[in-house]
Scaffold this active site. Structure first.
Site, mmCIF file in Angstrom:
data_model
loop_
_atom_site.group_PDB
_atom_site.id
_atom_site.type_symbol
_atom_site.label_atom_id
_atom_site.label_comp_id
_atom_site.label_asym_id
_atom_site.label_seq_id
_atom_site.Cartn_x
_atom_site.Cartn_y
_atom_site.Cartn_z
ATOM 1 N N ASP A 67 29.623 24.862 111.351
ATOM 2 C CA ASP A 67 28.519 24.524 110.456
ATOM 3 C C ASP A 67 27.886 23.208 110.871
ATOM 4 O O ASP A 67 28.386 22.505 111.754
ATOM 5 C CB ASP A 67 28.999 24.455 109.003
ATOM 6 N N ASP A 136 37.183 24.349 95.951
ATOM 7 C CA ASP A 136 36.612 25.476 95.204
ATOM 8 C C ASP A 136 36.748 26.788 95.968
ATOM 9 O O ASP A 136 36.175 27.802 95.580
ATOM 10 C CB ASP A 136 35.139 25.214 94.860
ATOM 11 N N HIS A 138 35.798 27.371 99.182
ATOM 12 C CA HIS A 138 34.792 27.682 100.203
ATOM 13 C C HIS A 138 35.371 27.562 101.614
ATOM 14 O O HIS A 138 36.307 26.801 101.850
ATOM 15 C CB HIS A 138 33.542 26.818 100.037
ATOM 16 N N GLU A 143 29.670 28.517 99.886
ATOM 17 C CA GLU A 143 30.061 28.089 98.557
ATOM 18 C C GLU A 143 30.390 29.300 97.677
ATOM 19 O O GLU A 143 30.071 30.442 98.021
ATOM 20 C CB GLU A 143 28.935 27.266 97.924
#
Length: 261
Positions: A67, A136, A138, A143
């Site tokens: 990324d 979370d 991801h 996300e």
């Protein structure tokens, strides 16, 4: 999905570095997908030590990015291109020619996303993709509620992810970009061997949901359950909420040596 519980982050780094070394021995020009952040650093240190000692010849290996932030100026020290050059390319003695990544400063970001996804396929696909996991759930910057079929694309970061990443920007969340280019979950699942490393108690809930919970877009990493050869390596703290921890320890202890990671 194989789950391997190790004593600590250093042990996890060494184990995964050994898997990478074995891959390079079989496929010298293997395409390695790398992640950024603090979690994978023990992997890169262990692999660099093997290269420095002559135990591994990584001279033909290729590196690709998972990324990239959108909008950081070229050469910004916290752009992921800069981080990968600093933490992976240089320690392994590779040149920038061995490295590929998305263009986060492109005028047409969508076209840059599509071009990178295409470039990965044209390069023969990613042989081994390293992954971290967010609190979370991801992976990459996919996300919660990302499409499980998604390809490389632009994403808007959640406030929690920007808070988590502020430590790389002098603890100033205002410096953390709002947007990123990320390999999509579908792109990640195209890799031949995704390996996720998670360390610390703060990742325990996300690991438990990824490994033992249902496959759901609310926990993007859970999509790894769909892959025929996905490995999750966790230290004792990150494994602390796994109901089947004892089973995972037993199965790994009984694993034939010839199978590798």
């Amino acid at each position: 999905m194989e789950v391997v519980i190790v004593p600590d982050a250093a042990a996890g780094g060494e184990l995964i570095a050994e898997a990478i070394a074995a891959l390079i021995a079989r496929t010298p020009d293997a395409l390695l997908g790398v992640a950024t952040g603090s979690t994978p650093l023990p992997i890169y240190r262990a692999l660099a030590a093997k290269v420095a000692s002559g135990a591994v010849d990584a001279s033909r290996a290729r590196i690709c990015q998972l990324d990239e932030y959108v909008g950081l100026p070229a050469g910004h020290p916290e752009s992921y291109r800069s981080v990968v050059l600093r933490e992976v390319i240089e320690p392994l003695g590779l040149s920038e020619a061995s490295f590929m990544g998305p263009d986060g400063s492109a005028e047409d970001v969508q076209a840059a996303c599509e071009a990178y996804d295409r470039a990965l396929a044209e390069a023969g696909g990613v042989d081994l993709q390293l992954l971290g996991i967010g609190t979370d759930g991801h992976i990459g910057f996919n996300e919660p509620c990302s499409s499980l079929a998604s390809r490389t694309r632009i994403k808007t970061l959640t406030e929690q992810t920007r808070v988590d990443n502020a430590r790389f920007f002098d603890d100033d969340i205002e410096q953390v970009p709002h947007h990123v280019i990320t390999q999509g979950i579908g792109t990640i699942l195209d890799s031949r061997h995704p390996i996720l490393l998670a360390t610390g108690e703060g990742k325990a809930e996300a690991v438990a949901q990824t490994v033992e919970g249902p496959i759901a877009s609310i926990v993007p990493a859970s999509a790894l359950q769909l892959h025929p050869h996905a490995t999750v390596v966790v230290d004792e703290a990150a494994a602390s909420k796994l109901k089947l921890a004892d089973y995972f320890r037993a199965t790994y202890a009984a694993k034939p040596g010839w199978q590798g990671l």
